[in-house]
Design an enzyme around this catalytic site. Structure first.
Site, PDB file in Angstrom:
ATOM      1  N   GLU A  76      -9.819  -1.050   4.552  1.00 29.73           N
ATOM      2  CA  GLU A  76     -10.557  -0.588   5.866  1.00 29.73           C
ATOM      3  C   GLU A  76     -11.791  -1.372   6.057  1.00 29.73           C
ATOM      4  O   GLU A  76     -12.268  -2.158   4.948  1.00 29.73           O
ATOM      5  CB  GLU A  76     -10.662   0.900   6.083  1.00 29.73           C
ATOM      6  CG  GLU A  76      -9.497   1.728   5.597  1.00 29.73           C
ATOM      7  CD  GLU A  76      -8.551   1.616   6.688  1.00 29.73           C
ATOM      8  OE1 GLU A  76      -8.642   0.951   7.682  1.00 29.73           O
ATOM      9  OE2 GLU A  76      -8.011   2.846   6.798  1.00 29.73           O
ATOM     10  N   ASN A  92      -7.999  -1.727  13.780  1.00 23.98           N
ATOM     11  CA  ASN A  92      -9.241  -1.889  13.385  1.00 23.98           C
ATOM     12  C   ASN A  92      -9.399  -2.954  12.414  1.00 23.98           C
ATOM     13  O   ASN A  92     -10.502  -3.331  11.826  1.00 23.98           O
ATOM     14  CB  ASN A  92      -9.897  -0.687  12.694  1.00 23.98           C
ATOM     15  CG  ASN A  92      -9.136  -0.155  11.383  1.00 23.98           C
ATOM     16  OD1 ASN A  92      -8.244  -0.868  11.021  1.00 23.98           O
ATOM     17  ND2 ASN A  92      -9.591   0.620  10.615  1.00 23.98           N
ATOM     18  N   HIS A  95      -7.726  -3.600   9.608  1.00 24.44           N
ATOM     19  CA  HIS A  95      -7.598  -3.442   8.129  1.00 24.44           C
ATOM     20  C   HIS A  95      -6.205  -4.329   7.789  1.00 24.44           C
ATOM     21  O   HIS A  95      -5.395  -4.686   8.800  1.00 24.44           O
ATOM     22  CB  HIS A  95      -7.428  -2.132   7.973  1.00 24.44           C
ATOM     23  CG  HIS A  95      -5.911  -1.459   8.317  1.00 24.44           C
ATOM     24  ND1 HIS A  95      -5.937   0.042   8.214  1.00 24.44           N
ATOM     25  CD2 HIS A  95      -4.838  -1.770   8.726  1.00 24.44           C
ATOM     26  CE1 HIS A  95      -4.692   0.274   8.674  1.00 24.44           C
ATOM     27  NE2 HIS A  95      -3.739  -0.680   8.725  1.00 24.44           N
ATOM     28  N   ASP A 143       0.976  -1.170  -0.019  1.00 20.42           N
ATOM     29  CA  ASP A 143       0.147   0.131   0.228  1.00 20.42           C
ATOM     30  C   ASP A 143       1.107   1.283  -0.023  1.00 20.42           C
ATOM     31  O   ASP A 143       2.022   1.115  -0.041  1.00 20.42           O
ATOM     32  CB  ASP A 143      -1.064  -0.061   1.130  1.00 20.42           C
ATOM     33  CG  ASP A 143      -0.332  -0.391   2.495  1.00 20.42           C
ATOM     34  OD1 ASP A 143       0.784  -0.183   2.455  1.00 20.42           O
ATOM     35  OD2 ASP A 143      -0.870  -0.620   3.354  1.00 20.42           O
TER      36      ASP A 143
HETATM   37  P1  PGA Z   1       1.773  -1.356  12.718  1.00 19.08           P
HETATM   38  O1  PGA Z   1       0.821  -1.076  11.545  1.00 19.08           O
HETATM   39  O2  PGA Z   1       2.802  -2.308  12.151  1.00 19.08           O
HETATM   40  O3  PGA Z   1       2.815  -0.063  12.663  1.00 19.08           O
HETATM   41  O4  PGA Z   1       1.252  -1.758  13.934  1.00 19.08           O
HETATM   42  C1  PGA Z   1       0.021  -1.930  11.385  1.00 19.08           C
HETATM   43  C2  PGA Z   1      -1.121  -1.468  10.549  1.00 19.08           C
HETATM   44  O5  PGA Z   1      -1.737  -0.602  10.806  1.00 19.08           O
HETATM   45  O6  PGA Z   1      -1.402  -2.067   9.397  1.00 19.08           O
END
Ligand code: PGA
Length: 246
Positions: free
Chosen positions: A142, A135, A137, A67
């Site tokens: 999302e 959340n 995702h 992404d």
């Molecule tokens: P993080 O992010 O690895 O910094 O916890 C994960 C995400 O939000 O996909």
């Protein structure tokens, strides 16, 4: 979805490294989509160490960014490609020509089709390594994203903007839109590795493992995939019912 437990973040990095290296040894010309964020950082460090001792192992591999933020410039400090380069591809000595990356300023429809075409031309994704948003995702898919969704431009959820604020300073610094491989695109990968580390992920990991499968929790799609592995450390698993873990 199969569960592998790790002691802590560092152990998760080593175990994730072993999965990635296993895929590379089976298919040296693998195409891999790699998440950025804090979770994969120890894995990247481990992989870069392997690449320094065995550069040939990575020579035929190709990488695609999972992404990217949309509507930023190519050299914006928040570009997720820069994160991947800093943490992995630069220390691992990966040729920039071997990375398929979203160009955030290009027309998003053309750009997302270009990424889908590049994946198809390669014969599909061999491995995707995913982080887990608070959340639920995966990538920037999302809650509410269709399980059949393809690569596209999306609006970031308020919770993602909140959690991404820790990367860039404040919520105001977080771009509002993103480009992401779709859930349908990710599901077609031959192997899927979902990483979760730390107590801040305990509630969402418990929901992922014990709650219903549905588009309200994007990562729950992986419960339907036999080729998916959840690699989580003890802190991330601390709210999961003991009977389900054993
Ligand atoms: P993080 O992010 O690895 O910094 O916890 C994960 C995400 O939000 O996909």
């Amino acid at each position: 979805m199969r569960l592998i437990e790790a002691e802590d973040h560092e152990d998760l990095g080593r175990k994730a490294r072993d999965v990635v290296i296993g895929v590379l040894r089976t298919r040296p010309a693998s195409l891999m989509a790699l998440a950025t964020g804090n979770t994969p950082v120890p894995m990247f460090r481990e992989l870069a160490a392997v690449a320094r001792t065995d550069p040939l192992l990575f020579q035929q591999a190709r990488f695609v960014t999972l992404d990217e933020y949309a509507d930023i410039t190519s050299d914006d400090r928040r570009r997720l490609l820069s994160w991947l380069n800093r943490e992995f591809t630069s220390p691992a000595g990966i040729d920039q020509q071997h990375i398929i990356a979203f160009e955030p300023r290009a027309d998003h429809l053309i750009e997302c089709a270009r990424i889908e075409d590049a994946i198809a031309e390669h014969g599909g994704l061999d491995l995707v390594v995913l982080g887990l948003g608070p959340n639920g995702h995966i990538g920037f898919n999302e809650p509410g994203s269709s399980f059949a969704s393809r690569t596209r431009k999306v609006a970031l959820a308020a919770e993602s903007i909140r959690s991404n604020a820790s990367y860039w300073g404040s919520e105001a610094d977080v771009p509002r839109n993103g480009l992401t491989l779709g859930i349908g695109t990710l599901r077609e990968a031959r192997s899927i590795l979902l990483l979760a580390s730390g107590a801040s992920k305990a509630a969402i990991v418990a929901r992922l493992m014990q709650g219903p499968v549905g588009e309200a929790l994007p990562a729950s799609v992986l419960r339907l995939c036999t080729k998916a592995i959840l690699l989580a450390d003890h802190a991330a698993l601390s709210e999961v019912d003991h009977l389900i873990r054993s």
